[in-house]
Design an enzyme around this catalytic site. Structure first.
Site, PDB file in Angstrom:
ATOM      1  CG  ASP A 437      -2.178   0.995   1.261  1.00  0.00           C
ATOM      2  OD1 ASP A 437      -2.409   1.234  -0.011  1.00  0.00           O
ATOM      3  OD2 ASP A 437      -2.599   1.272   2.170  1.00  0.00           O
ATOM      4  CD  GLU A 440      -0.193   5.318  -4.182  1.00  0.00           C
ATOM      5  OE1 GLU A 440      -0.937   4.399  -4.353  1.00  0.00           O
ATOM      6  OE2 GLU A 440       0.358   5.669  -3.210  1.00  0.00           O
ATOM      7  CG  ASP A 513      -8.247   4.038  -0.270  1.00  0.00           C
ATOM      8  OD1 ASP A 513      -7.933   2.660  -0.034  1.00  0.00           O
ATOM      9  OD2 ASP A 513      -7.308   5.006   0.191  1.00  0.00           O
TER      10      ASP A 513
END
Length: 827
Positions: A437, A440, A513
């Site tokens: 997670d 990015e 999300d």
């Protein structure tokens, strides 16, 4: 190193901050409000100035063994044939080495047969499958089929080149040409008319029209009006832009903020051909462990460890199949990676309780390492200077879940080695999968929600402008290395939020999300289908939505659709959402019954699903397929967002509108289709209205299909597969392959697997059922094969098998020993 102590902290320093305090401090309270209005916009876009484009003229040409090199003044144009219908086109400054991003797995393609030809206007490279014409005036490329029809051509009014350092390519298009792929994108399946952006962005509760999401896969397919498909992969890791006939209907173009002009062209003519070539270049997803194909449950808020066990028991007590529990950041010691915190001090005991129920464990992991002297991961990272740096050479520090943190420089092999070394803290303590997670990479302390563009990598030789979109991919490489180190013969399972092209070699993808709304349920279908068309077969969205709260009706419909996601996981935000639960039984007995029905159906179809993933590992084929993948010559399927093929034979049409008790379903031409539930058949090429009360998901199987299945289990290997069931719908002849291995290890790479080809053929009043071993390398537990022949009259008998018949369903059940190679059923 004592693994029981690795990554932990003295007891006096193990006090956990509250999630509420961390959330408010790092995200801001507005993120968790009921409105869910939270959009992240990256740094300002850099538009392409069409008044400042280059005119690159050909000043000379040199034939090469695999194509030709064109002198463009200060640049070289390289046109290389990788195969008879795959080529690479590059424009690069003279003296610069040819560029290959980490996406490229296969570089040595050999040299295909082709002919050179030069005329006054064009230089031509011709294979048996395509002709490539390069303009000898302004540099440009045109690709034609053997009949001389244009497949793809540069728009010579604009051409290709660099505008203020931005590489660009303009292409001609025409009305009726449609576009698919582009990885993770919102909006519909067909991307004609869209403005598309690629810059990996942590975008919590993103809107259904958001341009910037978590993954960047700059690959797309064009489908011409005549049904000819081709693909383009713009291999540029900088922020990129695609205007797909969004400005005018006669051209499209793509460009990037920087980097090289470098793209690959793949001729079809069929969509599967294009995807097979693209994944040959960038790599394919490997056969996953079977447990990862089962049902998964997760929440940000499952703490302490006993909550994980209680939820798992909830599934078992209700007879709802479950294979995996996911642990979100709650398990960590104040969000320090590679640690176990308060309430999770004994992961071995947690694993033992879950394993006793047949349940696997996946733990989340983030790249950010808390700045904290005395924390072993941080200290050892400092020892090797593992971090991304500021332009002045100091370590970059950004705030994320643990507070001020440093970010590993995964471009370096020594850093990937160091990262892999820490995985024993998880993999030696019962963890079987890793969930990546925030890669990015995300930060919370600037307006763009990511590291600054001038952050440096690879000892200061590369900047975030180039590495940002690669960061998560490089982390998956390091994570794969951790599995190879600590579980060398176990198949890894890695789930990531961030990708670049080629990441499918290591990881599955989930769509971040999302939100508990009907729009997000509907959007998940074309989003996942386009991801599948971009080479990533193992993909899913959080079932029920991550942010917000699902209603019972929405949850019921999402459970039905989610049972056919390649990656099937309920995941929701518990923190900041107190009093709300998203376990299937939390919505009342009707929704619980629907959950049990459809999750059980997934487990019934597990042999079919495992085989679909095997096909993905061999050819790159998606598991969840838009109808245009299978029926590209049927013009009515080009824009179908909300129905899909699951594997080769099953058409699934989820209900995605609130209050609907029926829906229209288009059944493609060229086949007869049978309702899975009622047995009623329909001719293809028509739209029907399917009844869909709340407990019904419309499913259809095409004629001449064989669908492998088995008795329902509570988890993937609860019982050995002894009776393989083959449901068959036979008009003339049907064929299917069933793949089987141990479902857990890498022994299949040594040839320890079975591929069994089954066929059913009508001849007069008989149906002949045959079995052939295409590959026999696994000691299968199957002792009987049970055929269920649909829509047939009562049989009179069968050779080498027992037969029964249900006149109400018109199904003949034929059971034969697994060793039988042929059975003839007489009608």
């Amino acid at each position: 190193m004592n693994l029981t102590l690795q990554g932990t902290r003295p007891a006096a320093r193990r006090k956990r901050r509250t999630i509420a305090a961390a959330t408010v401090a790092l995200l801001g309270a507005s993120v968790l409000t009921a409105g869910l209005a939270h959009a992240v916009t990256p740094h300002p876009e850099i538009p392409l100035d069409k008044n400042n484009l280059q005119t690159l003229t050909v000043q000379g040409v040199t034939p090469t063994a695999d194509g030709a090199t064109f002198d463009l003044g200060g640049y070289l144009g390289l046109v290389r044939l990788y195969s008879e219908d795959v080529l690479k086109i590059s424009v690069q400054p003279k003296g610069k080495a040819e560029y290959f991003s980490p996406a490229i797995q296969k570089k040595d393609w050999g040299t295909p047969k082709f002919k050179h030809n030069r005329s006054k206007k064009n230089y031509t490279l011709k294979t048996d499958k395509i002709t490539v014409e390069i303009s000898m005036d302004r540099f440009g490329v045109r690709v034609l089929d053997p009949q001389g029809n244009v497949i793809n051509a540069d728009d010579m009014a604009y051409g290709s080149g660099y505008e203020a350092g931005k590489p660009y390519v303009f292409k001609k298009t025409e009305p009726g040409e449609d576009f698919y792929g582009f990885g993770e994108q919102t909006r519909g399946l067909n991307k004609r008319g869209d403005s598309i952006r690629m810059w990996n962005t942590d975008n919590y509760a993103y809107s259904p029209t958001e341009k910037y999401l978590y993954a960047s896969i700059p690959f797309f397919m064009g489908l011409k009006p005549n049904g000819h498909a081709y693909g383009v992969f713009f291999d540029n890791t900088h922020r990129s832009y695609f205007e797909m006939a969004s400005e005018r209907d006669d051209y499209y173009y793509f460009y990037a903020d920087g980097g090289d002009l470098n793209y690959y062209f793949f001729n079809g003519p069929d969509i599967p051909n294009v995807l097979e070539s693209y994944t040959e270049l960038t790599g394919r997803y490997q056969q996953p462990p079977n447990w990862s194909l089962g049902w998964q449950q997760s929440s940000w808020g499952y703490e302490p460890a006993q909550k994980i066990v209680d939820v798992a028991k909830g599934y078992r007590d209700r007879g709802i199949p479950l294979d995996t529990m996911n642990l979100d950041i709650d398990y960590m010691d104040e969000f320090r990676v590679f640690t176990w915190g308060e309430g999770f001090e004994n992961p071995e005991a947690l694993d033992a309780q879950l394993e006793s129920m047949g349940i696997s464990t996946v733990t989340i992991n983030d790249p950010a390492v808390k700045v904290d002297d005395g924390y072993s991961v941080y200290d050892s990272g400092n020892d090797i200077g593992a971090w991304a740096t500021n332009p002045d050479g100091s370590d970059y520090v950004g705030s994320v879940w643990p507070g001020p943190s440093k970010f590993p420089d995964f471009t370096r092999q020594d850093v990937r080695n160091w990262w892999a070394d820490h995985h024993g803290t998880l993999l030696d303590r019962g963890v079987e999968g890793i969930w990546l997670d925030m890669n990015e990479p995300a930060v919370f302390d600037n307006e763009y929600h990511t590291i600054p563009n001038d952050t440096e990598f690879n000892h200061g030789t590369q900047q975030a402008t180039e590495i940002h979109n690669l960061y998560g991919m490089l982390e998956t490489h390091a994570t794969t290395q951790g599995f190879e180190q600590f579980q060398p013969n176990q198949r890894p399972f890695i789930l990531t939020r961030d990708m670049y092209a080629g990441s499918q070699r290591d990881a599955a993808l989930w769509t971040g999300d999302n939100v508990s709304t009907w729009d997000h349920l509907a959007m998940s279908l074309p989003m996942q289908m386009n991801i599948g068309l971009s080479g990533v077969p193992h993909v899913g969205s959080d079932i029920g939505g991550f942010a917000g709260q699902a209603t019972p009706e929405l949850m019921a419909r999402w459970l039905q659709a989610g049972a056919f996601y390649p990656h099937a996981r309920v995941h929701y935000q518990g923190h900041g959402n107190e009093g709300y639960s998203q376990e299937p039984w939390s919505f009342g007995p009707e929704v619980e019954a629907i959950a049990k029905k459809y999750i059980s159906l997934r487990y019934q179809l597990m042999p079919y699903l495992v085989t679909a993933f095997h096909e993905a590992s061999v050819t790159g084929a998606p598991v969840q397929r838009p109808l245009v993948y299978e029926f590209q010559n049927d013009p009515k399927v080009r824009d179908l967002d909300h129905e899909f093929m699951w594997g080769d034979d099953l058409l699934v049409a989820p209900v995605v509108q609130q209050g609907a008790t029926s829906r229209e379903v288009y059944l493609p031409a060229g086949s007869k289709w049978t309702d899975w539930w009622t047995g009623k058949s329909f001719e293809g090429g028509q739209t029907i209205t399917a009844a869909a009360p709340l407990d019904v998901l419309p499913i259809y199987v095409q004629s001449n299909s064989i669908v492998a299945n088995r008795a329902v289990q509570q988890f993937h290997d609860e019982k050995p597969l002894t009776d393989l069931v083959l449901d068959a719908w036979v008009d003339t002849a049907a064929k299917s392959t069933v793949y089987e291995d141990d479902g857990a290890t890498k022994d299949h790479q040594k040839g320890e697997f079975d591929e069994t080809e089954f066929s059913a053929t009508r001849s007069g009043q008989d149906i002949t059922l045959e079995k052939r071993m295409a590959h026999d390398g696994y000691d299968s537990t199957v002792t009987t094969v049970t055929w269920r022949l649909h829509d047939v009259p009562a049989p009179k008998g069968a050779t080498a098998a027992t037969v029964s018949y249900d006149p109400n369903t018109k199904i003949a059940t034929v059971t034969a020993p697994a060793a039988a190679t042929a059975v003839k059923v007489h009608f």
